[in-house]
Write a protein that holds these residues in place. Structure first.
Motif, PDB file in Angstrom:
ATOM      1  N   LEU A 185      15.474  44.050 -30.545  1.00  0.00           N
ATOM      2  CA  LEU A 185      15.386  43.247 -29.329  1.00  0.00           C
ATOM      3  C   LEU A 185      13.966  43.267 -28.766  1.00  0.00           C
ATOM      4  CD1 LEU A 185      18.762  44.347 -27.716  1.00  0.00           C
ATOM      5  CD2 LEU A 185      18.176  42.008 -28.387  1.00  0.00           C
ATOM      6  N   GLY A 186      13.294  44.392 -28.910  1.00  0.00           N
ATOM      7  CA  GLY A 186      11.899  44.447 -28.490  1.00  0.00           C
ATOM      8  C   GLY A 186      11.018  43.557 -29.343  1.00  0.00           C
ATOM      9  N   GLU A 187      11.324  43.482 -30.627  1.00  0.00           N
ATOM     10  CA  GLU A 187      10.528  42.664 -31.547  1.00  0.00           C
ATOM     11  C   GLU A 187      10.641  41.170 -31.244  1.00  0.00           C
ATOM     12  OE1 GLU A 187      11.808  43.779 -35.428  1.00  0.00           O
ATOM     13  OE2 GLU A 187      10.942  45.786 -35.317  1.00  0.00           O
ATOM     14  N   VAL A 188      11.794  40.739 -30.707  1.00  0.00           N
ATOM     15  CA  VAL A 188      11.943  39.320 -30.365  1.00  0.00           C
ATOM     16  C   VAL A 188      11.542  39.047 -28.924  1.00  0.00           C
ATOM     17  CG1 VAL A 188      13.723  38.864 -32.096  1.00  0.00           C
ATOM     18  CG2 VAL A 188      14.414  39.585 -29.786  1.00  0.00           C
ATOM     19  N   GLY A 189      11.066  40.083 -28.233  1.00  0.00           N
ATOM     20  CA  GLY A 189      10.578  39.890 -26.861  1.00  0.00           C
ATOM     21  C   GLY A 189      11.645  39.776 -25.808  1.00  0.00           C
ATOM     22  N   HIS A 190      12.809  40.394 -26.082  1.00  0.00           N
ATOM     23  CA  HIS A 190      13.879  40.324 -25.080  1.00  0.00           C
ATOM     24  C   HIS A 190      13.449  41.089 -23.832  1.00  0.00           C
ATOM     25  CE1 HIS A 190      18.109  39.502 -24.068  1.00  0.00           C
ATOM     26  NE2 HIS A 190      17.992  40.572 -23.310  1.00  0.00           N
ATOM     27  N   PRO A 191      13.673  40.521 -22.637  1.00  0.00           N
ATOM     28  CA  PRO A 191      13.292  41.192 -21.389  1.00  0.00           C
ATOM     29  C   PRO A 191      13.874  42.595 -21.288  1.00  0.00           C
ATOM     30  CG  PRO A 191      13.919  38.917 -20.950  1.00  0.00           C
ATOM     31  CD  PRO A 191      14.265  39.188 -22.392  1.00  0.00           C
ATOM     32  N   GLY A 192      13.036  43.535 -20.937  1.00  0.00           N
ATOM     33  CA  GLY A 192      13.476  44.902 -20.770  1.00  0.00           C
ATOM     34  C   GLY A 192      13.384  45.757 -22.008  1.00  0.00           C
ATOM     35  N   PHE A 193      12.973  45.156 -23.118  1.00  0.00           N
ATOM     36  CA  PHE A 193      12.894  45.924 -24.370  1.00  0.00           C
ATOM     37  C   PHE A 193      11.473  45.885 -24.943  1.00  0.00           C
ATOM     38  CE2 PHE A 193      17.311  44.914 -23.820  1.00  0.00           C
ATOM     39  CZ  PHE A 193      17.973  46.031 -24.269  1.00  0.00           C
ATOM     40  N   GLU A 223      19.621  52.513 -31.789  1.00  0.00           N
ATOM     41  CA  GLU A 223      18.158  52.586 -31.855  1.00  0.00           C
ATOM     42  C   GLU A 223      17.574  51.376 -32.565  1.00  0.00           C
ATOM     43  OE1 GLU A 223      17.652  57.466 -32.144  1.00  0.00           O
ATOM     44  OE2 GLU A 223      17.917  56.246 -33.958  1.00  0.00           O
ATOM     45  N   VAL A 224      18.176  50.997 -33.662  1.00  0.00           N
ATOM     46  CA  VAL A 224      17.638  49.898 -34.466  1.00  0.00           C
ATOM     47  C   VAL A 224      17.783  48.568 -33.739  1.00  0.00           C
ATOM     48  CG1 VAL A 224      17.926  48.609 -36.619  1.00  0.00           C
ATOM     49  CG2 VAL A 224      17.973  51.108 -36.650  1.00  0.00           C
ATOM     50  N   VAL A 225      18.910  48.337 -33.075  1.00  0.00           N
ATOM     51  CA  VAL A 225      19.102  47.082 -32.343  1.00  0.00           C
ATOM     52  C   VAL A 225      18.169  47.028 -31.142  1.00  0.00           C
ATOM     53  CG1 VAL A 225      20.738  45.714 -31.000  1.00  0.00           C
ATOM     54  CG2 VAL A 225      21.456  46.722 -33.172  1.00  0.00           C
ATOM     55  N   LYS A 226      17.960  48.136 -30.469  1.00  0.00           N
ATOM     56  CA  LYS A 226      17.009  48.164 -29.350  1.00  0.00           C
ATOM     57  C   LYS A 226      15.606  47.785 -29.827  1.00  0.00           C
ATOM     58  CE  LYS A 226      16.929  51.334 -26.186  1.00  0.00           C
ATOM     59  NZ  LYS A 226      16.911  52.653 -25.484  1.00  0.00           N
ATOM     60  N   GLU A 227      15.206  48.343 -30.936  1.00  0.00           N
ATOM     61  CA  GLU A 227      13.892  48.020 -31.492  1.00  0.00           C
ATOM     62  C   GLU A 227      13.819  46.543 -31.876  1.00  0.00           C
ATOM     63  OE1 GLU A 227      10.944  49.425 -35.148  1.00  0.00           O
ATOM     64  OE2 GLU A 227      12.766  50.556 -34.701  1.00  0.00           O
ATOM     65  N   ILE A 253      17.829  44.718 -40.061  1.00  0.00           N
ATOM     66  CA  ILE A 253      18.392  44.118 -38.851  1.00  0.00           C
ATOM     67  C   ILE A 253      17.311  43.465 -38.002  1.00  0.00           C
ATOM     68  CG2 ILE A 253      19.560  44.639 -36.658  1.00  0.00           C
ATOM     69  CD1 ILE A 253      21.215  46.716 -38.186  1.00  0.00           C
ATOM     70  N   GLY A 254      16.186  44.151 -37.812  1.00  0.00           N
ATOM     71  CA  GLY A 254      15.113  43.567 -37.006  1.00  0.00           C
ATOM     72  C   GLY A 254      14.625  42.256 -37.575  1.00  0.00           C
ATOM     73  N   TRP A 255      14.375  42.237 -38.879  1.00  0.00           N
ATOM     74  CA  TRP A 255      13.947  41.009 -39.553  1.00  0.00           C
ATOM     75  C   TRP A 255      14.993  39.922 -39.379  1.00  0.00           C
ATOM     76  CZ3 TRP A 255      15.824  37.755 -43.240  1.00  0.00           C
ATOM     77  CH2 TRP A 255      14.920  36.880 -43.852  1.00  0.00           C
ATOM     78  N   SER A 256      16.259  40.293 -39.497  1.00  0.00           N
ATOM     79  CA  SER A 256      17.350  39.311 -39.407  1.00  0.00           C
ATOM     80  C   SER A 256      17.439  38.694 -38.018  1.00  0.00           C
ATOM     81  CB  SER A 256      18.685  39.974 -39.766  1.00  0.00           C
ATOM     82  OG  SER A 256      18.682  40.408 -41.113  1.00  0.00           O
ATOM     83  N   LEU A 257      17.254  39.502 -36.976  1.00  0.00           N
ATOM     84  CA  LEU A 257      17.305  38.961 -35.619  1.00  0.00           C
ATOM     85  C   LEU A 257      16.134  38.001 -35.393  1.00  0.00           C
ATOM     86  CD1 LEU A 257      18.863  39.060 -32.936  1.00  0.00           C
ATOM     87  CD2 LEU A 257      17.321  40.898 -32.207  1.00  0.00           C
ATOM     88  N   ILE A 305       1.434  43.198 -54.958  1.00  0.00           N
ATOM     89  CA  ILE A 305       1.489  41.734 -55.033  1.00  0.00           C
ATOM     90  C   ILE A 305       2.342  41.236 -53.880  1.00  0.00           C
ATOM     91  CG2 ILE A 305       2.155  39.758 -56.453  1.00  0.00           C
ATOM     92  CD1 ILE A 305       2.029  41.837 -58.855  1.00  0.00           C
ATOM     93  N   GLY A 306       1.831  40.283 -53.113  1.00  0.00           N
ATOM     94  CA  GLY A 306       2.562  39.775 -51.951  1.00  0.00           C
ATOM     95  C   GLY A 306       2.306  40.589 -50.707  1.00  0.00           C
ATOM     96  N   GLY A 307       1.096  41.085 -50.550  1.00  0.00           N
ATOM     97  CA  GLY A 307       0.779  42.002 -49.457  1.00  0.00           C
ATOM     98  C   GLY A 307       0.695  41.379 -48.085  1.00  0.00           C
ATOM     99  N   SER A 308       0.779  40.044 -47.991  1.00  0.00           N
ATOM    100  CA  SER A 308       0.707  39.398 -46.679  1.00  0.00           C
ATOM    101  C   SER A 308       2.049  38.843 -46.223  1.00  0.00           C
ATOM    102  CB  SER A 308      -0.332  38.269 -46.695  1.00  0.00           C
ATOM    103  OG  SER A 308      -0.001  37.301 -47.676  1.00  0.00           O
ATOM    104  N   SER A 309       3.099  39.044 -47.023  1.00  0.00           N
ATOM    105  CA  SER A 309       4.430  38.573 -46.632  1.00  0.00           C
ATOM    106  C   SER A 309       5.013  39.470 -45.554  1.00  0.00           C
ATOM    107  CB  SER A 309       5.356  38.563 -47.851  1.00  0.00           C
ATOM    108  OG  SER A 309       5.587  39.894 -48.311  1.00  0.00           O
ATOM    109  N   SER A 310       6.153  39.072 -44.996  1.00  0.00           N
ATOM    110  CA  SER A 310       6.763  39.871 -43.924  1.00  0.00           C
ATOM    111  C   SER A 310       7.128  41.266 -44.420  1.00  0.00           C
ATOM    112  CB  SER A 310       8.002  39.165 -43.365  1.00  0.00           C
ATOM    113  OG  SER A 310       8.948  38.906 -44.401  1.00  0.00           O
ATOM    114  N   LEU A 311       7.569  41.371 -45.654  1.00  0.00           N
ATOM    115  CA  LEU A 311       7.830  42.679 -46.245  1.00  0.00           C
ATOM    116  C   LEU A 311       6.540  43.305 -46.746  1.00  0.00           C
ATOM    117  CD1 LEU A 311       9.507  44.977 -47.515  1.00  0.00           C
ATOM    118  CD2 LEU A 311       9.832  43.479 -49.506  1.00  0.00           C
TER     119      LEU A 311
END
Length: 309
Positions: free
Chosen positions: A301-309, A295-299, A153-157, A12-18
């Motif tokens: 930053l890539g998810e938010v499209g930060h340059p270089g990540f 590792e998690v913060v690098k990932e 953390i990724g979701w939070s950023l 149930i809720g299969g289209s949410s972010s989680l």
């Protein structure tokens, strides 16, 4: 995988972010037959992969429709949004009637069974009440497992949570920013769910705690700065002032206050979101990937499209 592994899973809720991450993980396990339950008004039905069976029911979730959808299912996994968690009572009743073996509530946060957490935020209180309701239903044969994974953390950023304001390169500390909280990646959270459903006897009628590592706001922003070479602005809010103000705003119907109180539950550090000192962490037992904060913060930053990540 144990001999009693579950096969038929309804989400149930299969289209949410989680929920979308949980769905992808469930579909990756060949032992599972996956069904997604969605309401008629959902505009996200088209995003559900064709490899999952889709069941559409009226928006009001009528009990007879829920029971019909749950019949033949081994497990019901709920990923309903935080501010709708109290609606789960009807899902639990339907699961009992349909003979479901396991119910996984929409938990995925801190330990909602502590009085201090429940007093802080209505969402924590409602999640605790859902768990209490599940305890009551154990006598019917329905088992349950709640996953407490700390914060992502990724979701939070991406969503300006945990004090992050990525666009303005600002971190707003709760007090001095040193309140500790546990964290698990979304992918490890989803993998934990798979492993629980494949080995259900070891996790029946309990909260399963996961944590890749514990951190705090100060360490997070310093890690972002080291990785990007940027300097972030620091701000601070005082919980003695902020919590009463947020509670008052929530009572006046201001939805943003609910998120503010949830944020306090993690970042203040003493509301049962820091598992390592007293809870049994199950990452190793569940075979979850080991992650470091770098590792998690690098990932992230890539998810938010930060340059270089």
């Amino acid at each position: 995988m144990s001999a009693d592994a579950y096969k038929n899973i309804i989400l149930i809720g299969g289209s949410s972010s989680l929920g979308s991450v949980l769905l992808k993980s469930l579909l990756s396990e060949p032992k599972f037959n996956v069904t997604v339950l969605t309401r008629e008004s959902s505009k996200a039905r088209s995003s559900i992969p064709a490899t999952a069976k889709l069941v559409v029911i009226p928006n009001s979730y009528p009990q007879e429709e829920l029971v019909k959808a749950f019949e033949g299912q081994d497990a019901v996994v709920n990923a309903i949004t935080s501010f709708s968690v109290s609606e789960q009572l009807r899902f639990i009743d339907a699961a009992v009637t349909a003979g479901v073996k396991r119910y996984v509530p929409s938990e995925y946060g801190l330990d909602n069974n502590t009085p201090k957490a429940q007093d802080l935020a209505p969402v924590f209180e409602e999640k605790g009440l859902v768990q209490a309701y599940l305890w009551e239903k154990e006598s019917t044969g329905l088992t349950w497992t709640a996953i407490a994974c700390g914060m992502w953390i990724g979701w939070s950023l991406r969503n300006n949570f945990l004090g992050f304001d990525y666009a303005n390169r600002t971190m707003t500390f709760t007090n001095d920013g040193t309140g500790c909280f546990s964290t698990t990646t979304l992918n490890n959270t989803a993998l934990a769910l798979n492993r629980i459903l494949l080995n259900p006897s070891t996790t029946a009628n309990q909260v399963v705690f996961t944590s890749d590592f514990a951190t705090n706001q100060k360490e997070l922003v310093e890690t972002v700065e080291r990785l990007t070479g940027e300097s972030w602005q620091r701000k601070s809010i005082n919980t003695n002032e902020a919590i009463p103000a947020l509670k008052s705003a929530w009572e006046n119907g201001e939805a943003y206050a609910g998120y503010g109180l949830i944020n306090m539950g993690f970042t203040e550090g003493s509301y049962s979101g820091y598992f390592e000192p007293s809870r049994h962490i199950r990452n190793r037992e569940l075979g979850l990937r080991k992650n470091t904060i770098k590792e998690v913060v690098k990932e992230a930053l890539g998810e938010v499209g930060h340059p270089g990540f």
